[in-house]
Design a protein around this motif. Structure first.
Motif, mmCIF file in Angstrom:
data_model
loop_
_atom_site.group_PDB
_atom_site.id
_atom_site.type_symbol
_atom_site.label_atom_id
_atom_site.label_comp_id
_atom_site.label_asym_id
_atom_site.label_seq_id
_atom_site.Cartn_x
_atom_site.Cartn_y
_atom_site.Cartn_z
ATOM 1 N N ALA A 234 -16.438 43.264 45.193
ATOM 2 C CA ALA A 234 -15.683 44.517 45.174
ATOM 3 C C ALA A 234 -14.223 44.328 45.563
ATOM 4 O O ALA A 234 -13.392 45.195 45.290
ATOM 5 C CB ALA A 234 -16.337 45.522 46.115
ATOM 6 N N PRO A 236 -11.586 42.470 44.495
ATOM 7 C CA PRO A 236 -10.494 42.612 43.513
ATOM 8 C C PRO A 236 -10.227 44.072 43.142
ATOM 9 O O PRO A 236 -9.075 44.467 42.976
ATOM 10 C CB PRO A 236 -11.007 41.819 42.304
ATOM 11 N N LEU A 237 -11.304 44.860 43.032
ATOM 12 C CA LEU A 237 -11.116 46.271 42.692
ATOM 13 C C LEU A 237 -10.387 47.010 43.814
ATOM 14 O O LEU A 237 -9.441 47.748 43.575
ATOM 15 C CB LEU A 237 -12.475 46.937 42.453
ATOM 16 N N GLY A 240 -6.732 45.803 44.159
ATOM 17 C CA GLY A 240 -5.916 46.321 43.067
ATOM 18 C C GLY A 240 -5.690 47.812 43.174
ATOM 19 O O GLY A 240 -4.635 48.331 42.807
ATOM 20 N N TRP A 241 -6.678 48.492 43.712
ATOM 21 C CA TRP A 241 -6.558 49.938 43.882
ATOM 22 C C TRP A 241 -5.401 50.267 44.828
ATOM 23 O O TRP A 241 -4.600 51.155 44.583
ATOM 24 C CB TRP A 241 -7.887 50.463 44.440
ATOM 25 N N ARG A 247 -2.356 44.059 40.406
ATOM 26 C CA ARG A 247 -3.121 44.248 39.171
ATOM 27 C C ARG A 247 -2.549 43.425 38.013
ATOM 28 O O ARG A 247 -3.167 43.318 36.969
ATOM 29 C CB ARG A 247 -3.109 45.715 38.753
ATOM 30 N N SER A 248 -1.362 42.907 38.192
ATOM 31 C CA SER A 248 -0.760 42.130 37.104
ATOM 32 C C SER A 248 -1.542 40.833 36.908
ATOM 33 O O SER A 248 -2.257 40.379 37.809
ATOM 34 C CB SER A 248 0.715 41.865 37.397
ATOM 35 N N SER A 252 -4.014 39.033 39.861
ATOM 36 C CA SER A 252 -5.388 39.527 39.737
ATOM 37 C C SER A 252 -6.326 38.397 39.330
ATOM 38 O O SER A 252 -7.477 38.351 39.769
ATOM 39 C CB SER A 252 -5.472 40.689 38.749
#
Lengths: 287, 708
Positions: A234, A236-237, A240-241, A247-248, A252
């Motif tokens: 979870a 990375p999500l 990035g959130w 998120r680039s 990422s």
């Protein structure tokens, strides 16, 4: 003879299984590449053109569906085949690791040997996997039939606080069932390798029995390895959130890789931690 | 004496009088003729206005006096009624058409049941064990003249001989405009197992469309009386109802209007309800062990959120005095098993009363009855009758995560919204369902949006509004026309898309184009002008045009009466650095070689850009659309393109590269559901939401591991 799962045992033997960890990581990443590729081809350009800030109400959902709808069939196929491939692969390395641990008298792990042994015995461990799925379907059916019956015959007349307790109990029972099936599968996978036994169903039932006999050590072992693995998936999500810059593509990808590697490390560690349930894994091997 | 309609026409007459007539020319022999013509025209208009029924007249077309008894053992009703009908249609008629809607549940070949079989909206399994029907056992005039033999079943919509849901009775003499006739009718009925809004489930009875109901006479157009359809709802004239219902002793009862009396009769109770200014009467009854009654009220000083009063005042440009709402009674009939949800249901009802009262005008009825059907009677839920709505909830809605959804608020607000668009405006729901369902859906989304924004229902964590409406609309294929008869859609889904979603999103689009405040004021004006008048789509369009001062025929023709789709796109963007031009330049009659240091050409300064932007209209809806250009230095400019042509090219010279182009950047065109190509960006700086996909897939993958 130690017949209980041991997280420490798993941790001690992880270093000699680093090739398996790498393989698990690579395959886990690779099996969903086709699905990611489908989405990438369909949506990457349009998504990249979206502004960084807020969009009109519901815009992102609308655009996502607009872009993915035309490719839903290949995407569904890719996800399903990814699932299937991942399941087949996990059966393979589980079988290979068990056979290597139980039968091999040599030190030093060779990936080809593990994969070779896994291939030879793949169908036996696949039957174990199918048994665990069948057990889950059966358990879920019984549970939800009971809930449905209670809803029709009992709940209408019970106090709301009791209803709340019932809902909580049903949710807890569902979770407990998933955990129990998982534990039984992990133990059963090792027991299937003992004495060259043939029946995957009996091995699974023995695994279930073993889990029930040693609930604390089984649950602790599962929790210590699976919670970090789930969390890593979870990460990375969540990262990035909260941090848009991550998120680039490059950041990422790095975070994805690190998290995936850690999750693979935990999954292999989790599986190895159940080797002691055979009571023979450690004895038979030449350290 | 000029009635209300005459007063409405005065502005038109005044406008005519201000015209520059030729009679002003001195010595013109036609001057008197012209004045006479003008005077005659005025007189005709006044005469027409006088002949047209006023709102007060339209509220008093029917007067029902009904006596009915329910036998729970057989699920049958036995009733007798006297109904006075007044002809307000502007033409004489010698017949009366009736709805006998319970006959729609009589067998598998009725129009309703055929539509049920074809669709997937509701299950027919339950009803196949318990059919419903109604039968007129006596039909006469007050003088005793028997009309039974002149009763004929009619099938105006589909000619289905197996359908008995509409009937016509011949009268012995014509009823001229303005005159009345009274019918005395005895009837029997059996209720079906609850399906499609009405019937019984165990001891719970939701009794709608149960008595022979007079249809609507529209003068020269004849009688408007449609069969019972799966999708279409109801249309009837306003009037008054006095209904006495005999039910088992002690059973609870909720009904249209207000209870006048309750008295024991033998082993039963006889309950009388009265209602005025309503066009239908529905009731429910059940034993007290099954359903609880909560008697409460809406008290503006307590229940009106102050921020709503302030916001409505700003939206409508009205003072607090003009937004004052009256108190009213609320009766909630809720299953005992759902009593813990009663506070939430009542809060939703109070918020709905506040929101609609502020935005459309005070609710004029003294009482609202809310019925939440018990488990097993869900088919009775989510329905509106005058002053009575049915909602619905799962008992699990009290517990997370079910409690996080806005299901209770959405259904309550939606059904209460019908009290305005169906109960008070009363547009023809059969022929123009969108005027009720669509406008109610629009208002529901606005109300829910305000509830969420002001955290007036803090439990709600997931409340899809316009985003989900637009997502649904994106599934229309081929495009649907909003303004169609409710049963006349290709698919059931098309009915929902057109009548609920597309019409609501169309009004949302008008809000985007005209401004939320102007549309809010127009809606209030539409409501105050047309209540009790059965407005049509043209009335709605005119009300919006008059209130906003905008001509909207182009929009209504395309988006409501037509099936035009809204779709624009950034077709292409080309950027060329002017300073990089190579080759020859014609100067002073000679060709000169250009090089990078040549300063003879004023257009070759480094950092100058020639930019072409092409915007296209991919849909067939022609309308103004905003385009935002954002330059590399952050400067933004907006342009409006009328989109009459299929495409437009804007060529610009700038010292900056173009960084971004967005068509309709504020999402004003909610009707546009293909939005991916509305965005163009010079440099893709991020992977956007793609990383979500990767993360989600990996989590999905992990689910595989326990079963391996």
């Amino acid at each position: 003879m130690d017949s209980q799962p041991s997280p420490l045992f798993g941790l001690r033997h992880l270093n000699e299984m680093w090739r398996v960890v790498l393989a698990v990581w690579l395959v886990t990443t690779a099996v969903f590449l086709p699905a990611r590729l489908v989405v990438l081809i369909a949506a990457a350009e349009a998504f990249a053109a979206l502004p960084d800030g807020s969009l009109p109400d519901g815009e992102l959902l609308l655009i996502t569906v607009e872009l993915v709808r035309p490719v839903w069939a290949p995407l569904a196929m890719a996800v399903l085949s990814g699932w299937l491939a991942l399941w087949a692969w996990t059966v393979l390395w589980h079988a290979g690791v068990v056979r290597w641990f139980v039968l091999s008298g040599r030190s030093g792990v060779r990936l080809t040997e593990i994969l070779g042994r896994g291939l030879l015995d793949w169908w036996r461990w696949a039957r174990l996997g199918l048994t665990s799925m069948g057990a889950l379907v059966l358990g879920a059916s019984v549970l939800w039939l009971a809930i449905g019956w209670a809803d029709d015959h009992v709940l209408e007349h019970v106090d709301d606080r009791l209803l709340g307790g019932f809902v909580a109990a049903a949710a807890a029972l569902s979770l407990a069932m998933v955990v129990l099936v998982w534990l039984a599968t992990l133990q059963g996978a090792w027991l299937l390798g003992v004495g060259n036994r043939r029946s995957a169903v009996l091995a699974w039932v023995d695994g279930l029995w073993g889990s029930l006999r040693h609930p604390v050590s089984s649950l602790v072992t599962l929790a210590l390895w699976s919670v970090p693995a789930l969390a890593a998936t979870a990460v990375p999500l969540l990262v990035g959130w909260h941090f848009e810059v991550l998120r680039s593509p490059l950041p990422s990808a790095v975070i994805d890789a690190a998290a995936g590697l850690f999750a693979a490390f935990c999954l292999v560690g989790l599986f190895l931690s159940f080797a002691p349930v055979t009571g023979r894994a450690a004895e038979n091997r030449v350290e | 004496m000029v009635n209300a309609m005459g007063r409405q026409l005065f502005p038109m007459i005044e406008a005519m009088s201000s015209l520059d007539f030729p009679s002003r020319i001195e010595g013109d022999p036609f001057r008197y003729t012209s004045r006479v013509r003008f005077t005659a025209a005025t007189m005709v208009l006044l005469a027409l206005a006088t002949a047209m029924p006023s709102a007060a007249q339209e509220r008093d077309v029917v007067d029902y006096d009904i006596e009915v008894a329910l036998d729970p053992a057989t699920h049958e009703l036995e009733g007798s009624m006297s109904v006075r009908w007044r002809n307000t249609g502007g033409a004489a008629t010698s017949e009366i058409w009736l709805h006998l809607y319970l006959n729609a549940f009589a067998g598998s070949e009725t129009t309703l049941m055929r539509e049920l079989e074809a669709g997937t909206l509701r299950s027919t399994e339950a009803i196949e064990r318990e059919w419903g029907w109604t039968r007129i056992t006596a039909l006469r005039l007050p003088d005793g003249t028997d009309l039974s033999s002149s009763l004929r079943f009619e099938r105006p919509d589909d000619g289905n001989e197996a359908d008995f849901s509409a009937a016509r009775v011949e009268l012995p003499r014509e009823v001229p405009p303005g005159e009345s006739v009274t019918l005395e009718i005895d009837f029997e009925a059996r209720l079906p197992r609850v399906v499609a809004r009405t019937g019984f489930a165990g001891d719970f009875y939701m009794i709608g469309q149960w008595f022979p109901k007079i249809a609507v006479f529209e003068g020269e157009r004849g009688w408007n009386c449609h069969q019972y359809h799966l999708t279409s709802e109801f249309f009837a004239d306003f009037g008054s109802y006095r209904v006495r219902m005999t039910i088992p002793r002690g059973w609870v009862l909720g009904a249209t209007g207000e209870q006048v009396s309750r008295a024991p009769v033998g082993t039963d109770d006889r309950v009388e309800f009265r209602a005025v200014d309503v066009h239908d009467f529905a009731w429910m009854t059940a034993p007290p062990e099954l359903m609880a009654v909560v008697e409460t009220d809406f008290e503006p000083g307590r229940d009106l959120p102050p921020e709503w009063l302030e916001r409505a005042g700003a939206r409508l440009d009205l003072g607090a005095a003009e937004l004052e709402l009256p108190p009213m009674k609320i009766r909630l009939l809720v299953p005992r098993s759902q009593e813990s949800l009663a506070p939430r249901m009542l809060r939703a009802a109070r918020l709905a009363i506040a929101w609609f009262g502020l935005h459309l005008g005070p609710y004029p009825q003294p009482q609202l009855t809310v019925v939440s059907p018990p488990p097993g009677a869900e088919e009775a839920g989510g329905m509106e009758y005058p002053t009575l709505i049915t909602t619905g909830a799962s008992r699990l809605s009290a517990f997370p995560p079910m409690s996080w959804s806005n299901a209770i608020e959405a259904v309550t607000v939606h059904e209460f919204g019908h009290q305005y668009f169906q109960g008070l405006l009363a547009s023809d729901e059969a022929e123009r369902a969108w005027l009720d369902e669509g406008l109610t859906t629009w208002a529901e989304n606005r109300c829910i949006g305000d509830i969420i924004a002001d955290r007036l229902a803090p439990e709600i964590r997931f409340a899809p509004t316009w985003g989900v409406e637009r997502l649904w609309l994106s599934f229309e294929d081929p495009p649907v026309t909003v303004d169609r008869r409710a049963w006349d859609f290709r698919r059931l889904m098309d009915y929902f898309l057109a009548s609920y979603t597309k019409s609501a999103v169309a009004v949302r689009t008008l809000e985007g184009l005209l401004g939320e405040e102007r549309v809010a004021r127009a809606m209030r004006a539409y409501f105050s002008t047309h209540r009790y008048r059965h407005p049509t789509g043209d009335d709605f369009q005119r009300a919006l045009e008059e209130a906003t001062g905008e001509e909207l025929e182009w929009f209504f023709a395309a988006a409501i009466r037509g099936d035009a789709t809204a779709d624009w796109a950034v077709l292409a963007v080309r950027q060329r650095e002017v300073g990089s031009t190579k080759g020859l330049e014609w100067r002073d009659g000679e060709w000169f070689e250009l090089d990078e240091t040549d300063e003879g050409n004023g257009e070759t300064d480094q950092g100058s850009w020639a930019v072409d932007v092409e915007i296209g209209r991919l849909g067939d809806l022609i309308g103004p659309v905003e385009v935002e250009l954002e330059w590399a230095d952050g400067r933004r400019e907006r342009r409006v393109w009328d989109s009459v042509q299929r495409w437009v090219r804007w060529s610009e010279a700038s010292d900056q590269r173009l960084a971004r182009v967005t068509v309709d950047p504020d999402g004003r065109w909610a009707l546009e559901t293909r939005r991916a190509d509305n965005y163009w960006r010079d440099e893709a700086t991020g992977s956007g939401p793609l990383w979500w996909v990767g993360g989600a897939l990996r989590m999905v993958g992990l689910l595989t591991v326990p079963w391996s």
